[in-house]
Design a protein around this motif. Structure first.
Motif, PDB file in Angstrom:
ATOM      1  N   LEU A  28       0.697  -1.221   0.007  1.00 58.36           N
ATOM      2  CA  LEU A  28       0.001  -0.223   0.029  1.00 58.36           C
ATOM      3  C   LEU A  28       0.845   1.218   0.117  1.00 58.36           C
ATOM      4  O   LEU A  28       1.985   1.178   0.815  1.00 58.36           O
ATOM      5  CB  LEU A  28      -0.879   0.055   1.393  1.00 58.36           C
ATOM      6  CG  LEU A  28      -2.077   0.994   1.385  1.00 58.36           C
ATOM      7  CD1 LEU A  28      -3.295   0.696   0.241  1.00 58.36           C
ATOM      8  CD2 LEU A  28      -2.646   0.817   2.907  1.00 58.36           C
ATOM      9  N   PHE A  29       0.665   2.153  -0.767  1.00 64.18           N
ATOM     10  CA  PHE A  29       1.351   3.405  -1.037  1.00 64.18           C
ATOM     11  C   PHE A  29       0.595   4.590  -0.523  1.00 64.18           C
ATOM     12  O   PHE A  29      -0.485   4.749  -1.326  1.00 64.18           O
ATOM     13  CB  PHE A  29       1.938   3.396  -2.527  1.00 64.18           C
ATOM     14  CG  PHE A  29       3.004   2.534  -2.787  1.00 64.18           C
ATOM     15  CD1 PHE A  29       4.225   2.913  -2.470  1.00 64.18           C
ATOM     16  CD2 PHE A  29       2.673   1.256  -3.353  1.00 64.18           C
ATOM     17  CE1 PHE A  29       5.250   2.023  -2.850  1.00 64.18           C
ATOM     18  CE2 PHE A  29       3.643   0.495  -3.726  1.00 64.18           C
ATOM     19  CZ  PHE A  29       5.067   0.589  -3.365  1.00 64.18           C
ATOM     20  N   ILE A  30       0.729   5.300   0.240  1.00 64.69           N
ATOM     21  CA  ILE A  30       0.123   6.577   0.705  1.00 64.69           C
ATOM     22  C   ILE A  30       0.975   7.703   0.242  1.00 64.69           C
ATOM     23  O   ILE A  30       2.124   8.034   0.457  1.00 64.69           O
ATOM     24  CB  ILE A  30      -0.003   6.454   2.406  1.00 64.69           C
ATOM     25  CG1 ILE A  30      -0.428   5.276   2.995  1.00 64.69           C
ATOM     26  CG2 ILE A  30      -0.547   7.978   2.852  1.00 64.69           C
ATOM     27  CD1 ILE A  30      -0.538   5.241   4.526  1.00 64.69           C
ATOM     28  N   HIS A  31       0.416   8.235  -0.567  1.00 66.29           N
ATOM     29  CA  HIS A  31       1.019   9.385  -1.273  1.00 66.29           C
ATOM     30  C   HIS A  31       0.463  10.534  -0.513  1.00 66.29           C
ATOM     31  O   HIS A  31      -0.440  11.276  -0.549  1.00 66.29           O
ATOM     32  CB  HIS A  31       0.564   9.588  -2.829  1.00 66.29           C
ATOM     33  CG  HIS A  31       1.132   8.420  -3.603  1.00 66.29           C
ATOM     34  ND1 HIS A  31       2.219   8.213  -4.015  1.00 66.29           N
ATOM     35  CD2 HIS A  31       0.324   7.179  -3.991  1.00 66.29           C
ATOM     36  CE1 HIS A  31       2.462   7.069  -4.897  1.00 66.29           C
ATOM     37  NE2 HIS A  31       1.143   6.500  -4.546  1.00 66.29           N
ATOM     38  N   THR A  32       1.634  11.511   0.076  1.00 66.44           N
ATOM     39  CA  THR A  32       1.345  12.581   0.709  1.00 66.44           C
ATOM     40  C   THR A  32       1.823  13.666   0.122  1.00 66.44           C
ATOM     41  O   THR A  32       2.069  13.826  -1.185  1.00 66.44           O
ATOM     42  CB  THR A  32       2.113  12.558   2.169  1.00 66.44           C
ATOM     43  OG1 THR A  32       3.416  12.750   2.022  1.00 66.44           O
ATOM     44  CG2 THR A  32       1.700  11.186   2.829  1.00 66.44           C
ATOM     45  N   LEU A  33       1.778  14.895   0.616  1.00 66.36           N
ATOM     46  CA  LEU A  33       1.913  16.226   0.106  1.00 66.36           C
ATOM     47  C   LEU A  33       3.775  16.156   0.134  1.00 66.36           C
ATOM     48  O   LEU A  33       4.377  17.130  -0.958  1.00 66.36           O
ATOM     49  CB  LEU A  33       1.892  17.418   1.149  1.00 66.36           C
ATOM     50  CG  LEU A  33       0.472  17.595   1.057  1.00 66.36           C
ATOM     51  CD1 LEU A  33       0.024  18.670   2.348  1.00 66.36           C
ATOM     52  CD2 LEU A  33      -0.312  17.999  -0.019  1.00 66.36           C
ATOM     53  N   THR A  34       4.409  15.567   0.655  1.00 65.03           N
ATOM     54  CA  THR A  34       5.715  15.467   0.546  1.00 65.03           C
ATOM     55  C   THR A  34       6.537  14.315   0.149  1.00 65.03           C
ATOM     56  O   THR A  34       7.617  14.321  -0.240  1.00 65.03           O
ATOM     57  CB  THR A  34       6.327  15.745   2.027  1.00 65.03           C
ATOM     58  OG1 THR A  34       6.041  14.853   3.010  1.00 65.03           O
ATOM     59  CG2 THR A  34       5.985  17.200   2.541  1.00 65.03           C
ATOM     60  N   ASN A  35       5.803  13.002   0.214  1.00 63.73           N
ATOM     61  CA  ASN A  35       6.433  11.820  -0.359  1.00 63.73           C
ATOM     62  C   ASN A  35       5.649  10.728  -0.356  1.00 63.73           C
ATOM     63  O   ASN A  35       4.152  10.924  -0.132  1.00 63.73           O
ATOM     64  CB  ASN A  35       7.757  11.291   0.596  1.00 63.73           C
ATOM     65  CG  ASN A  35       7.191  11.015   2.108  1.00 63.73           C
ATOM     66  OD1 ASN A  35       5.969  11.301   2.425  1.00 63.73           O
ATOM     67  ND2 ASN A  35       8.022  10.843   3.010  1.00 63.73           N
ATOM     68  N   SER A  36       6.068   9.497  -0.601  1.00 66.55           N
ATOM     69  CA  SER A  36       5.109   8.418  -0.882  1.00 66.55           C
ATOM     70  C   SER A  36       5.692   7.381   0.192  1.00 66.55           C
ATOM     71  O   SER A  36       6.820   7.063   0.154  1.00 66.55           O
ATOM     72  CB  SER A  36       5.245   7.690  -2.210  1.00 66.55           C
ATOM     73  OG  SER A  36       4.565   8.631  -3.277  1.00 66.55           O
ATOM     74  N   ILE A  37       4.666   6.867   1.011  1.00 64.89           N
ATOM     75  CA  ILE A  37       4.925   5.882   2.121  1.00 64.89           C
ATOM     76  C   ILE A  37       4.616   4.456   1.874  1.00 64.89           C
ATOM     77  O   ILE A  37       3.307   4.314   1.565  1.00 64.89           O
ATOM     78  CB  ILE A  37       4.508   6.448   3.456  1.00 64.89           C
ATOM     79  CG1 ILE A  37       5.039   7.947   3.726  1.00 64.89           C
ATOM     80  CG2 ILE A  37       4.744   5.519   4.489  1.00 64.89           C
ATOM     81  CD1 ILE A  37       4.069   8.529   4.688  1.00 64.89           C
ATOM     82  N   ASN A  38       5.184   3.415   1.890  1.00 66.45           N
ATOM     83  CA  ASN A  38       4.923   2.122   1.563  1.00 66.45           C
ATOM     84  C   ASN A  38       4.878   1.161   3.017  1.00 66.45           C
ATOM     85  O   ASN A  38       5.583   1.449   3.828  1.00 66.45           O
ATOM     86  CB  ASN A  38       5.981   1.442   0.929  1.00 66.45           C
ATOM     87  CG  ASN A  38       5.842   0.156   0.439  1.00 66.45           C
ATOM     88  OD1 ASN A  38       4.695  -0.313   0.639  1.00 66.45           O
ATOM     89  ND2 ASN A  38       6.779  -0.534  -0.270  1.00 66.45           N
ATOM     90  N   ILE A  39       3.421   0.737   2.987  1.00 64.95           N
ATOM     91  CA  ILE A  39       3.262  -0.025   4.125  1.00 64.95           C
ATOM     92  C   ILE A  39       2.401  -1.183   3.729  1.00 64.95           C
ATOM     93  O   ILE A  39       2.106  -1.260   2.514  1.00 64.95           O
ATOM     94  CB  ILE A  39       2.451   0.717   5.235  1.00 64.95           C
ATOM     95  CG1 ILE A  39       0.735   0.827   4.545  1.00 64.95           C
ATOM     96  CG2 ILE A  39       3.006   2.030   5.749  1.00 64.95           C
ATOM     97  CD1 ILE A  39      -0.203   1.601   5.749  1.00 64.95           C
ATOM     98  N   ARG A  40       2.515  -2.336   4.670  1.00 61.19           N
ATOM     99  CA  ARG A  40       1.653  -3.469   4.421  1.00 61.19           C
ATOM    100  C   ARG A  40       0.190  -3.239   4.951  1.00 61.19           C
ATOM    101  O   ARG A  40       0.096  -3.679   6.308  1.00 61.19           O
ATOM    102  CB  ARG A  40       2.592  -4.552   5.154  1.00 61.19           C
ATOM    103  CG  ARG A  40       3.894  -4.727   4.539  1.00 61.19           C
ATOM    104  CD  ARG A  40       4.069  -5.486   3.184  1.00 61.19           C
ATOM    105  NE  ARG A  40       3.460  -6.957   3.197  1.00 61.19           N
ATOM    106  CZ  ARG A  40       3.556  -7.805   2.205  1.00 61.19           C
ATOM    107  NH1 ARG A  40       4.012  -7.185   1.030  1.00 61.19           N
ATOM    108  NH2 ARG A  40       3.442  -8.684   2.290  1.00 61.19           N
TER     109      ARG A  40
END
Length: 229
Positions: free
Chosen positions: A150-162
């Motif tokens: 799962l990729f959470i795309h934010t204002l500053t970056n993209s975060i990969n979590i399970r």
């Protein structure tokens, strides 16, 4: 909150004022029968949290005023009030709420509560492999799933979590600005720019597919997001 009411109708201003005073929280209310003095005050740095803005006023256009405020990056929650319901889909890119006249006290309370939520947003916590990630709704642009990631795309970056996408949607379900548009995507309606056929354009330039399965859900969510049903 510091609230401004901008309407050429004294009757409508007084009715809004009365409804706001009946709200559980106490608010500071400023009344304007013309947008000119309001714009002068906010564009010179005076802080307002919420603006009730009429669409049609003599020698002024509510749409233009709202656009000017957004371009100036004024952090004010704009609730557009009008008798013209057909404009609802034209305002999502420049206002935060759409309220057809006559506006009920119940509707005013919803606007006040949602303005408070947006200005002081709820924090969502996601567990990553290393740390617990805390994000507010305005920080999340969209979420996508790729295989089992799962990729959470934010204002500053993209975060990969399970995490499964449905789990993320369940976490966000109480926040009406999030809607699933594809089996792989959840978007934040605050970052929606336009819809072109089966494509959704976000304000950061990302283009996502709106599938038939989620089309009705998307437009219902968009309507409720704008109108505040």
């Amino acid at each position: 909150m510091r609230i401004a009411i901008c309407d050429d109708s004294i009757k409508d201003i007084d009715e809004l004022h009365h409804s706001i005073l009946a709200h559980d929280n106490k608010h500071e209310i400023h009344k304007f029968t013309s947008p000119t003095p309001f714009l002068e005050r906010i564009l010179t740095g005076e802080k307002f949290d919420l603006l009730f803005l009429d669409v049609q006023m003599p020698n002024s256009d509510g749409w233009t005023i709202a656009k000017e405020l957004k371009q100036a990056k004024c952090n004010v929650f704009i609730a557009m009030v009008t008798v013209l319901n057909e404009y609802i889909y034209d305002c999502f890119d420049r206002v935060d709420w759409f309220a057809p006249k006559p506006i009920t006290q119940e509707k005013v309370f919803k606007i006040l509560d949602n303005a408070q939520t947006k200005l002081y947003p709820k924090v969502f916590e996601f567990d990553t492999e290393r740390v617990k990630l805390s994000l507010t709704a305005p920080e999340i642009i969209y979420i996508e799933v790729q295989h089992n990631n799962l990729f959470i795309h934010t204002l500053t970056n993209s975060i990969n979590i399970r995490m499964p996408l449905k789990t993320a949607m369940a976490m966000l379900t109480d926040c009406r600005q999030f809607v699933q548009v594809h089996s792989s995507y959840i978007i934040n309606l605050a970052y929606l720019k336009e819809v072109e056929g089966t494509d959704i354009m976000l304000k950061n330039g990302i283009r996502l597919r709106l599938t038939r399965t989620y089309r009705n859900l998307f437009f219902k969510a968009l309507y409720e997001y704008i109108k505040g049903v």
